[in-house]
Each structure stands twice: as structure tokens, then as C-alpha cells.
Design an enzyme around this catalytic site. Structure first.
Site, short mmCIF file in Angstrom:
data_model
loop_
_atom_site.label_atom_id
_atom_site.label_comp_id
_atom_site.label_asym_id
_atom_site.label_seq_id
_atom_site.Cartn_x
_atom_site.Cartn_y
_atom_site.Cartn_z
CG ASP A 84 9.35 -5.95 -13.81
OD1 ASP A 84 8.94 -6.56 -12.82
OD2 ASP A 84 8.60 -5.47 -14.68
CB CYS A 143 13.86 -9.26 2.33
SG CYS A 143 12.81 -10.74 2.21
CB CYS A 202 -0.88 -0.02 1.23
SG CYS A 202 -1.83 -1.55 1.37
P1 5GP Z 1 3.15 -12.56 -14.68
O1 5GP Z 1 2.38 -12.18 -15.88
O2 5GP Z 1 4.39 -13.37 -14.97
O3 5GP Z 1 2.29 -13.21 -13.62
O4 5GP Z 1 3.62 -11.22 -13.98
C1 5GP Z 1 4.76 -10.53 -14.41
C2 5GP Z 1 4.41 -9.13 -14.84
O5 5GP Z 1 3.63 -8.49 -13.83
C3 5GP Z 1 5.64 -8.30 -15.06
O6 5GP Z 1 5.42 -7.51 -16.22
C4 5GP Z 1 5.74 -7.42 -13.83
O7 5GP Z 1 6.13 -6.09 -14.19
C5 5GP Z 1 4.36 -7.42 -13.24
N1 5GP Z 1 4.34 -7.67 -11.79
C6 5GP Z 1 5.22 -8.37 -11.04
N2 5GP Z 1 4.85 -8.36 -9.74
C7 5GP Z 1 3.73 -7.64 -9.65
C8 5GP Z 1 2.88 -7.26 -8.57
O8 5GP Z 1 3.10 -7.56 -7.39
N3 5GP Z 1 1.80 -6.51 -8.91
C9 5GP Z 1 1.53 -6.15 -10.19
N4 5GP Z 1 0.45 -5.42 -10.43
N5 5GP Z 1 2.31 -6.49 -11.23
C10 5GP Z 1 3.39 -7.22 -10.96
MG MG Z 2 5.47 -5.06 -15.91
#
Ligand code: 5GP
Ligand code: MG
Length: 477
Positions: A350, A436, A9
Site C-alpha cells: 500500500d 489532505c 490513536c
Molecule cells: P517502510 O517499510 O517503507 O518504511 O513502510 C511501509 C510499510 O509499512 C507498508 O507495508 C505499510 O503498510 C506500512 N506502513 C505505512 N505507514 C505506516 C504507519 O504509519 N504505521 C505502520 N505501523 N505501518 C505503516
Molecule cells: Mg503493510
């Protein structure tokens, strides 16, 4: 007790300014990337504290709050997971104790919440969340001295938390002893400002002063801010590396690092570690743009903005069903064929969490004419659940669980796939303190609960990996 994480948050607070509420709304708007599920502001006026909350983004809150006049306010934007979309979970949470009202905003997730709940049982209605529990603890201890109440209320509370608290005449900001979530202090004239990220200080013209230190309680009352070293330092700090990799805004300075510069260095390092014969480096916007800039720079390749990202489509990541996530991904990114036709593309993102984004984008780039697609990820494979507030799913839903690199490459249909190594990630993070990296290593800086019926589960294969110094909850003072 809800097991929904409060997640990453955003927190903001202003003390000692007649426009504390509108300034807080502006600060929250700059923290909107940290949560869009709900938004709220609590303000001190006429010897008490009141609160306005809405579901949705800050612009939904503004019409109901922007004309409120009060000298002090705190605000919160919430990133809730799907299925927990109720105003009950919105923050700040207001609780009235025997000596007055207390409002609290929390960022993070308390890993020993179950043990704490047992200790406050018998107090009536069960707490709705870890944040609700924290608010009640502070209100219970509050007898007019907020610093003392916070110090007492957070005894035995494990990470992760960055918190702001408001009473009728004081404001308090604190960070857990590991400093897992960011929190910074700013100044606007004589007013003290608190913000999850420095980008929101910039957005109201406040000067960045410093970060709240891990374990520090900052108390603002009357015309001064004081540091109370209230929370015992348990261990070396372990701020969350994923804040720098993905979560924070690139124009923020988080844990003393420029987020944009950090991501650029990750991309540069990845280019050296995992080069590919290709013609153009294409980022997945927005989060991988700086990583791709670094990759292109270090590899001497052209940077091509060949994926257009719609800003009308919100978060694809937390859509509740796979079908909804796919639909959202289609709507969110569109390849630009003229930039990639017959070319060998390096697609930079990323992170891979569930693998949806990458898999779809590789196919779409091919459909748009790319001759080859090489995927490069500026972080290691996500292999373990985060227990401290990042929205990583149950480890069994993680793309990298139980898969080797070759099968991951095949699953996403790429010509090659490489992740940044954990060693390189640590090297880029140096000379910072240990961070971490539990989501990439399965090694956490504090004991985490083993499977609770509804909580995201740890990967049992990882439970023997205890190479990192681990803190035990029993040691929490
Ligand atoms: P995936 O599609 O592999 O499940 O998620 C990876 C994509 O979601 C990447 O483009 C990354 O930038 C984004 N992403 C990674 N972690 C998070 C998160 O905690 N929240 C959100 N909204 N996007 C995330
Ligand atoms: Mg992304």
C-alpha cells in the site's frame, strides 16, 4: 512539551449504558490497530470521573477495568512513536478544574501547539503533550456546561483533532473543522456510542448513525444527544487520505467510504496505469490484500497469497533502530516457495515510507525462487512529513526523498517499480471532498510550522508548492 505525536490513536465512548466500561473495552479492542502503545478508560461515577491506564494493548487493561460499573465511559488506544513509552503519555488524560473533573482522549496532532502553549504559560507544570494541553484548556473553561467549555477551549486550536471528553454527567465528541481524523456516532438501545471507526461499533452490536461532521460538537447528557455547531467552519474539509490507504480497518466505513472497496479500487486503477507482464499478484499482508485483489481482478492475473504474515509479530514500522526493523520484517513475513518458484511476481504494497519492507521482501521472494519481482504500490511516493498525526518520519528518512524512480527501483532490487499517480488517487477519492494528501504532495490544507528543533521537518524543496488553497493559522477564529 513533548514533540511526540499522538498519532493515529483510537477513540471510543459509551453514554447511558450500565455496562459502559466493558463495552468501551470491547470497542477499544476493535480499534487496537490504531495503537498498541497504551490503553486507557475513564468513567463517570458518583459525581466524579476516574481513569485506569496501562502500557500495552487493551487485553492488559481489561483485567483492571472490566468489572467497573458506570453509566458512561470513554477510552483511548495510543499509537506512540518510539522513545515515548511512558504512562504519562497514555490517555484519556484526567484534569480537575474548579468545577469538577474532565477526562479527554485525542486523536491527531495539533499543528499550532507551540502558539497555544505560550497562551497557557504561567499555569504551573508545563503540559506534557498537545493532548494534555487540550485537557487543561477544557478543564479551565468548565463550569458545569461541557458544550460551552469545549467550544471555548477549542477556539484557536488548529487541526488535527478528533476528541472525546467526559465529565461526571456528560460526554462530548468533536472533530476539527477540516475533519482530518474520523469519528462516528452509533446507537446501542438508548445508549449513544462514539467511535473512531465503524468496525468497533459493529463489534459491540451498535448501529452506525452517522459521522460527527467536521467542526461539529456533539454533546450527550441526560437522555439526549445534541449537535452544537460550535467550531467555525474554516474551509472545505480535508480528511486524511492515508486513513483510507493504510490506517483504517478494511471492514470500516470511513469518511463515507468502505475502506476495503476503496483499496480494491486503488489496486484496479494501478493495474490499468502500471501493468506488468507477470504470472501472479502477491500482496504484502495485511494492509495490501484488498489492493492486490483489485490489481489481480483488473489485470486478469492470479492472486497468490505467497507471503505468510505472522500475527504474533507486531508492528515492524515503529521499531526504534534499522536493525530492529529488519529483524522484525524477517520474523513477520515468510515467502511460500511453492507458490512463486520460477514465476514472475507482482508484489503489491500500500505504501513505501522508509523503504525497508519492500527492499527486504523483494530479496526474500527472489531467494524463494521468484524469477522476476515487479513492485506495485497503491499510493504515490511518500515525499513529505505528516504534521497531522501520521507516523511519517523526517522527510530526510523518506525513501522517495531525492530519488527518482530508477534509483528507487535499483535500491529495492526490483525488476520494475511503479506507484499510483496522485491524479489516479484523487480520481478514486472523487466524488469525495478534497482530501489532505500532504504526505504525497507536500501541500497541506493549513499552514504547518516550519522546522522546530525536534519536530519532523518539512522538505524545504516543497515549501514553494502552494497550489492548494492554504489556510493560515492567523485566520483561526
Ligand atoms: P517502510 O517499510 O517503507 O518504511 O513502510 C511501509 C510499510 O509499512 C507498508 O507495508 C505499510 O503498510 C506500512 N506502513 C505505512 N505507514 C505506516 C504507519 O504509519 N504505521 C505502520 N505501523 N505501518 C505503516
Ligand atoms: Mg503493510
Amino acid at each position: 512539551m513533548s514533540d511526540k505525536f499522538e498519532d493515529k490513536c483510537g477513540l471510543f465512548g459509551v453514554y447511558g449504558h450500565p455496562e459502559a466500561v466493558p463495552l468501551t473495552l470491547r470497542g477499544l479492542a476493535a480499534l487496537q490497530h490504531r495503537g498498541q502503545e497504551s490503553a486507557g478508560v475513564a468513567y463517570a461515577r458518583d459525581g466524579t470521573v476516574e481513569c485506569v491506564k496501562v502500557m500495552g494493548p487493551v487485553r492488559a487493561l481489561a483485567p483492571r477495568a472490566e468489572r467497573i460499573e458506570a453509566p458512561a465511559a470513554i477510552g483511548h488506544v495510543r499509537y506512540g512513536t518510539c522513545g515515548d513509552r511512558s504512562l504519562e503519555s497514555a490517555q484519556p488524560i484526567l484534569c480537575t478544574g474548579a468545577h469538577g473533573a474532565v477526562a479527554l482522549g485525542h486523536n491527531g496532532h495539533i499543528v499550532n501547539v507551540d502558539a497555544l502553549r505560550v497562551r497557557v504559560s504561567g499555569s504551573g507544570i508545563p503540559a506534557a503533550s498537545d493532548s494534555d494541553l487540550l485537557t487543561r484548556r477544557v478543564a479551565q473553561h468548565y463550569t458545569g456546561d461541557l458544550g460551552g467549555a469545549v467550544r471555548a477551549a477549542f477556539q484557536g486550536v488548529a487541526p488535527a483533532y478528533s476528541v472525546v471528553v467526559l465529565t461526571a454527567d456528560s460526554l462530548c465528541a468533536l472533530r476539527d473543522p477540516l475533519g482530518m481524523r474520523p469519528l462516528s456516532i452509533g446507537r446501542l438501545g438508548a445508549a449513544t456510542v462514539i467511535s473512531s471507526e465503524t468496525c468497533a461499533l459493529d463489534s459491540i452490536g451498535a448501529d452506525y448513525v452517522r459521522d460527527v461532521a467536521p467542526g461539529e460538537i456533539v454533546l450527550v447528557e441526560g437522555d439526549r444527544a445534541r449537535s452544537l455547531m460550535g467550531l467555525a467552519p474554516w474551509a472545505p474539509p480535508a480528511p486524511c487520505i492515508f486513513e483510507l490507504i493504510y490506517f483504517a480497518r478494511p471492514d470500516s466505513v470511513v469518511f463515507g467510504q468502505s475502506v476495503a472497496a476503496f483499496r480494491t479500487r486503488l489496486g484496479e486503477r494501478l493495474a490499468l496505469e502500471a501493468p506488468a507482464a507477470a504470472d501472479v499478484v502477491v500482496p504484502v499482508p495485511d494492509s495490501a490484500v484488498y489492493g492486490a485483489v483489485g490489481y489481480a481482478r483488473a489485470s486478469g492475473l492470479e492472486l497468490g497469497l505467497a507471503l505468510f504474515r505472522s500475527h504474533v509479530v507486531g508492528r515492524t514500522f515503529i521499531e526504534p533502530t534499522p536493525a530492529a526493523r529488519t529483524e522484525a520484517i524477517l520474523a513477520k513475513w515468510n515467502p511460500i516457495p511453492s507458490l512463486i518458484r520460477d514465476r514472475r511476481v507482482i508484489l503489491v504494497d500500500d505504501s513505501i515510507v522508509r523503504g525497508n519492507t519492500c527492499r527486504h521482501l523483494v530479496h526474500r521472494l527472489r531467494d524463494a525462487g521468484a524469477r522476476e519481482v515487479h513492485v506495485r504500490i497503491t499510493s504515490p511516493p511518500t515525499i513529505a512529513t505528516c504534521h497531522f498525526g501520521v507516523d511519517t518520519p523526517d522527510y530526510r528518512e523518506l525513501f522517495a526523498t531525492g530519488r527518482d524512480l530508477a534509483s528507487m527501483q535499483q535500491m529495492i532490487g526490483a525488476d520494475s517499480l511503479a506507484f499510483l499517480s496522485l491524479e489516479s488517487l484523487s480520481a478514486v477519492a472523487a466524488p469525495m471532498t478534497e482530501m489532505c494528501n500532504g504526505c504525497f504532495s507536500g501541500v497541506y490544507p493549513v499552514d504547518v510550522p516550519t522546522a522546530h528543533p525536534h519536530s519532523p521537518r518539512r522538505n524545504p524543496e516543497l515549501s514553494l508548492r502552494t497550489s492548494a488553497p492554504s489556510l493560515h493559522l492567523a485566520e483561526v477564529p
